[in-house]
Design an enzyme around this catalytic site. Structure first.
Site, PDB file in Angstrom:
ATOM      1  N   LYS A  25       0.870  -1.176   0.000  1.00 53.05           N
ATOM      2  CA  LYS A  25       0.000   0.000   0.000  1.00 53.05           C
ATOM      3  C   LYS A  25       0.908   1.228   0.000  1.00 53.05           C
ATOM      4  O   LYS A  25       1.248   1.800   1.045  1.00 53.05           O
ATOM      5  CB  LYS A  25      -0.910  -0.013   1.232  1.00 53.05           C
ATOM      6  CG  LYS A  25      -2.051   1.000   1.153  1.00 53.05           C
ATOM      7  CD  LYS A  25      -3.100   0.584   0.124  1.00 53.05           C
ATOM      8  CE  LYS A  25      -4.301   1.512   0.150  1.00 53.05           C
ATOM      9  NZ  LYS A  25      -5.309   1.120  -0.857  1.00 53.05           N
ATOM     10  N   SER A  74      -8.860   0.092  -3.980  1.00 48.74           N
ATOM     11  CA  SER A  74      -9.116   0.409  -2.582  1.00 48.74           C
ATOM     12  C   SER A  74     -10.622   0.471  -2.336  1.00 48.74           C
ATOM     13  O   SER A  74     -11.324  -0.517  -2.528  1.00 48.74           O
ATOM     14  CB  SER A  74      -8.402   1.715  -2.208  1.00 48.74           C
ATOM     15  OG  SER A  74      -8.298   1.859  -0.811  1.00 48.74           O
TER      16      SER A  74
END
Length: 590
Positions: free
Chosen positions: A187, A384
């Protein structure tokens, strides 16, 4: 004197909106009620050089001007033009830079369907230069029947590059302390604040999606130009070339001016053929749906995901965002509509609020519980939060190059106390409550207990994300944990991992929805995207000040226009409500 000037400014603004805005809306409504006749022999001209969005703006006022064109408008309009006997061909003007790969895939598929109807397509380029995914632009050109370039234009389709800024040394120098948590190591959205170079995981993930996108674009272009992908790659990477060299190497089909490309298509179209701007042809459509007929709802969602409703200040600016209340309401309306048998949710989003994403996902669950399949069609990216809202859909359809997944979370703050102190600015905080109360103060880094509490909260959100993906995709939790970790995949990679069901575009998603709903033959597509009406947009535009609203009301009375008075009644009521008043009568008393 100051108050007088403020009031005068409000009066002037109100009069300008009334005298200019109202006629503008009325004209737009009148134009929208009529259909511009299409010439008996028309060649459409589609200009892709302006800004591309996936979806049309939700405010009708944002459509004024010539700023952008929506991919969904392109694919739906070309679908109609396939069977329109008046449309004889298509000219595509290519941009000089790159295109978002997912959007390019969708346009390529639409061009191929249009060509399959027997109508000629010419794509014309005034040069292809490094910047963005230029391979995708070349791919769109290759999907046309003929790819032309202007004489002397440059063809620089030699690869794919990306750059990232890393600010750690700058922050260290000026006393800025970034404090962020990531779940997990892939991430990398906040790596630009934390490091001075790519981490191994960041570099691995970036090279992975770039290689997949680059390879997909080359393979598609090679297939459309009926050549070997490896040979095409070698030739392109040996560039750059000018148009004449590109023609010799069979990378394009012809060197010529735009005027000559237009003449070639008009000649094929026949006597008295005319060029028609794509926007004009698209705007002339009037959709009619038989009452009570079975339909598939189309609901579009583009931009970052936020909680609440769209209460933007200006309806004249297209600022794409997904508001959870608006989108959830649209899904619920489609769920309640008896004629709607399935829903296609078109998503183009990098993510956003986890709570907003969960609200939208709950509406998807409710639709499925009522027996209405929900198929997600992904555009350039659904990452996401964009993947969160798709995770429990009945099926997910993505383009080979759609950036998807990024199943992870991040959050944190900047501690700016040291940086501000260097400029003589001191920040002090006073708080009451527990030890976590002042965690997000501007000046100081997290204390150890605050950091631990924040970390536990991030773990919980990440676990929630994994749980929804495991349940929606019918995957073992440990498998989801393995392939998640915040990593971005392309649609082709996601298909192999079980995160996506099918590769394709919008109309593939429609076919999937039809199959899941047990529908056959032609089915109406009913657009149920949250949209403002022209009157609602004008009301929002008129919310300048209480003084201007009162001025508009007086002007309406003077002009004696009952339509304007009714519109202004609604504007005044909305203004009073926004100021906390309880409006008991449908028409405010003047």
């Amino acid at each position: 004197m100051k108050q007088f000037l403020i009031t005068a400014a409000g009066v002037f603004a109100g009069l300008m909106i009334f005298l200019v805005g109202v006629p503008l809306i009325l004209v737009s409504l009148a134009l929208g009620a009529t259909t511009t006749p299409v010439p008996s022999r028309a060649v459409l001209e589609l200009d892709l050089r302006n800004n591309l969005t996936d979806q049309a703006p939700q405010s009708p006022l944002a459509g004024f001007g010539r700023g952008s064109v929506a991919v969904m408008t392109i694919v739906e309009t070309l679908r109609r033009a396939e069977t329109d006997s008046h449309v004889k061909g298509l000219l595509v003007r290519l941009p000089e830079g790159g295109m978002e790969p997912g959007m390019a895939d969708e346009i390529r598929q639409a061009l191929k369907r249009f060509r399959a109807s027997g109508k000629p397509v010419i794509a014309h380029s005034q040069g292809l230069y490094p910047g963005g995914v230029v391979t995708s632009t070349y791919m769109v050109g290759a999907a046309s029947g003929e790819l032309w370039m202007q004489p002397g234009a440059s063809l620089q389709v030699t690869g794919l590059a990306t750059e990232d800024l890393f600010l750690k040394r700058f922050f260290d120098k000026y006393g800025v302390t970034p404090q962020y948590e990531q779940r997990q190591e892939y991430k990398n959205a906040v790596n630009t604040f934390l490091y001075s170079d790519y981490t191994p995981e960041h570099r691995e993930a970036t090279l992975s999606w770039m290689t997949s996108v680059y390879g997909a674009g080359l393979a598609a272009a090679a297939a459309d130009r009926k050549t070997d992908a490896a040979a095409l790659q070698r030739t392109l990477e040996a560039g750059p070339y000018v148009a004449e060299d590109a023609l010799r190497l069979k990378l394009i089909d012809r060197v010529g001016q735009v005027r000559e490309a237009e003449q070639a298509l008009l000649a094929k179209a026949g006597d008295n053929a005319e060029m028609v701007e794509f926007r004009d042809y698209a705007g002339g459509r009037t959709e009619r749906r038989a009452r009570g007929s079975d339909s598939i709802a189309l609901i579009e969602a583009e931009g970052p995901i936020l909680t609440g409703r769209d209460e933007g200040a200006s309806p004249f600016v297209s600022n794409a965002a997904i508001y959870s209340d608006d989108l959830a309401d649209a899904i619920q309306r489609a769920t309640r509509a008896k004629s709607v048998k399935a829903i296609v949710l078109r998503v183009n989003s990098p993510g956003g609020s986890d709570t907003a994403s969960e609200q939208i996902l709950d509406a998807v669950r409710a639709a499925k519980a009522k027996g209405k399949p929900v198929v997600v069609s992904m555009s350039s990216y659904a990452a996401s939060g964009g993947y969160w809202i798709a995770s429990e859909a009945s099926a997910i359809v993505a383009q080979p190059t759609t950036l998807t997944g990024s199943i992870g979370v991040f959050g944190g703050k900047f501690a700016l106390g040291d940086a501000l102190a260097r400029f003589g600015v001191d920040v002090r905080q006073t708080d009451v409550g527990g030890p976590y109360t002042g965690a997000f103060n501007l000046a100081e880094p997290f204390t150890a207990p605050q950091r631990a509490a924040f970390s536990r909260w991030m773990d919980r959100i990440y676990a929630n994300f994994l749980e929804r993906v495991a349940r929606g995709r019918n995957l073992p939790p440990e498998r989801v944990a393995e392939i998640a970790r915040g990593r971005v995949w392309t649609g082709a990679q996601a298909r192999e991992l079980g995160l996506v069901d099918e590769l394709g575009g919008f109309y593939q998603a429609v076919e999937r929805a039809k199959a899941l709903a047990g529908l056959e033959g032609e089915v109406q597509i009913r657009r149920m995207t949250p949209m403002e009406s022209p009157l609602e947009a004008l009301e929002r535009a008129m919310g300048v000040s209480a003084a201007s609203v009162r001025t508009l009301a007086a002007a309406a009375w003077v002009f004696g226009d009952p339509r304007a008075e009714g519109l202004l009644d609604r504007a005044v009521e909305a203004r009073l409500r926004s100021e906390g008043a309880t409006v008991l009568a449908p028409t405010p008393i003047r």
